[in-house]
Design an enzyme around this catalytic site. Sequence first.
Site, short mmCIF file in Angstrom:
data_model
loop_
_atom_site.label_atom_id
_atom_site.label_comp_id
_atom_site.label_asym_id
_atom_site.label_seq_id
_atom_site.Cartn_x
_atom_site.Cartn_y
_atom_site.Cartn_z
N LYS A 241 2.30 -5.84 11.72
CA LYS A 241 2.20 -5.87 10.27
C LYS A 241 2.68 -4.54 9.70
O LYS A 241 2.88 -3.55 10.42
CB LYS A 241 0.76 -6.16 9.84
CG LYS A 241 0.29 -7.56 10.20
CD LYS A 241 1.11 -8.63 9.49
CE LYS A 241 0.61 -10.02 9.82
NZ LYS A 241 1.40 -11.07 9.13
N ASP B 7 -0.01 0.19 5.35
CA ASP B 7 -0.70 0.01 4.07
C ASP B 7 -1.70 1.14 3.91
O ASP B 7 -2.49 1.41 4.82
CB ASP B 7 -1.42 -1.34 4.05
CG ASP B 7 -2.03 -1.68 2.68
OD1 ASP B 7 -2.39 -0.74 1.93
OD2 ASP B 7 -2.17 -2.87 2.37
N ASP C 79 -0.56 1.10 -2.02
CA ASP C 79 -0.35 0.53 -0.69
C ASP C 79 0.79 1.24 0.04
O ASP C 79 0.61 1.84 1.10
CB ASP C 79 -0.08 -0.97 -0.89
CG ASP C 79 0.49 -1.70 0.31
OD1 ASP C 79 0.85 -1.07 1.30
OD2 ASP C 79 0.58 -2.94 0.25
N ARG D 172 -3.00 -5.10 11.48
CA ARG D 172 -2.86 -6.08 12.55
C ARG D 172 -1.57 -5.80 13.30
O ARG D 172 -0.66 -5.13 12.79
CB ARG D 172 -2.82 -7.51 11.99
CG ARG D 172 -4.14 -8.03 11.47
CD ARG D 172 -4.00 -9.49 11.05
NE ARG D 172 -3.27 -9.63 9.80
CZ ARG D 172 -2.72 -10.77 9.37
NH1 ARG D 172 -2.81 -11.86 10.12
NH2 ARG D 172 -2.10 -10.83 8.22
N HIS E 212 -8.44 -7.80 13.17
CA HIS E 212 -7.98 -7.31 11.87
C HIS E 212 -8.71 -6.02 11.56
O HIS E 212 -9.90 -5.87 11.86
CB HIS E 212 -8.26 -8.38 10.81
CG HIS E 212 -7.77 -8.04 9.44
ND1 HIS E 212 -8.42 -7.17 8.60
CD2 HIS E 212 -6.68 -8.47 8.75
CE1 HIS E 212 -7.77 -7.06 7.46
NE2 HIS E 212 -6.70 -7.86 7.53
#
Length: 393
Positions: free
Chosen positions: A264, A267, A314, A261, A218
């Site tokens: 994903k 962001d 984000d 990740r 992560h």
Amino acid sequence: MAFSYDFRYDDNLFETDTSLKQIEVEDSIARIYAKHIRQGTLQAGLLRSTHEQFIRDSIHGLSSGFTVLDASQPWLAFWCLNSLDILGCDVSEFEQQALDTMVPHESGGFCGGFKQLPHMAGTYASIMALVLVGTKRAFDLVDRKATYRWLMSMKQADGSFAMHLDGEVDVRGVYCAMVIASVLNIMTPELVAGSAEFIVRCQTCEGGIGPYPGVEAHGGYTLCGLAALDILNKTQLLDLQRLARWISSRQLAFEGGFNGRTNKLVDGCYSYWMGGACSILQKALKQDWLYEPAALQRYVLVCCQDKKLGGLLDKPGKSADLYHTMVVVELVEDQNEMVLTAVVLEFVELVGLALTVGLELALMAQAVLALKAVQYVLAKNEYILQQTVLVES
């Protein structure tokens, strides 16, 4: 990396919930990019005054909805103060608010709020915020000896640290402990014993670092682990080439920003977590960019600013908040033009990250409580930390 619609996601005619969400996010970003392309540029400036007002308004009062963050009061303070400091504001004017917010515990460490347990993350945020304020009253709030005893009480047999009494154990604890100890000049062989080895066991087959051994890599934990190893001068214990491949693959070709990740969504906050990891890794590998800074600038400046209310966010469609504002903002003035530099290195001025990229605190004749005042300069694509101010305890 030139912008191209050819970089759009291809699900190979196999739809999943993940692929549909990815396409939805890309569509929202594509509309924003298309608007800028029609205007003749994919560039934008940072809305400094708008963001500064957003932060100042937050300091003066948050809505009742923020009561859910009662245990995160030091973080709210740190996000606000650090953002203002990055924007060039004098945060010493908020000394009293900072002193009223930080809650030192009699056993050492700081609490997230009143009548709570001392917490590793809360202690990190509290000390960083007090360092930003930089006054004698702020430094006097820190009991270095008690903090050391408390850190040792959180130390686990495998070299990791619990986040609080009987709390979770992961790489965050090691990172927070190493930064706190570096900042307060209380690092000892006993404190760091086994910590580097614990982090190395958290590196996954992908190359990134997970929260503890056997768990998926992560972005946040990767920066924490790599930064802690950098403080310990032990980054070479990792498989750095595998780590470089994993970090580089986190930058998304179409959006330009990072995800945290595999598979994903993009962001804005990972500009800090992945970018910060790139900064340290580039130093360890003695090589230049592991990512494309222009594409990252494009995403952050064009897609992550709330132009009306201020603050950063984000991704398009999300609301601005103090956390994303801090980790997505930093300016550098170049030939009288304000431009956002590669976001990883944007945050080198953050006290905590500044310590993680190799800042060594010099010793004075007496024990010192160190800290703040790091500047960076851009030279041959490298940021150089300099000007460390030490304050006697």
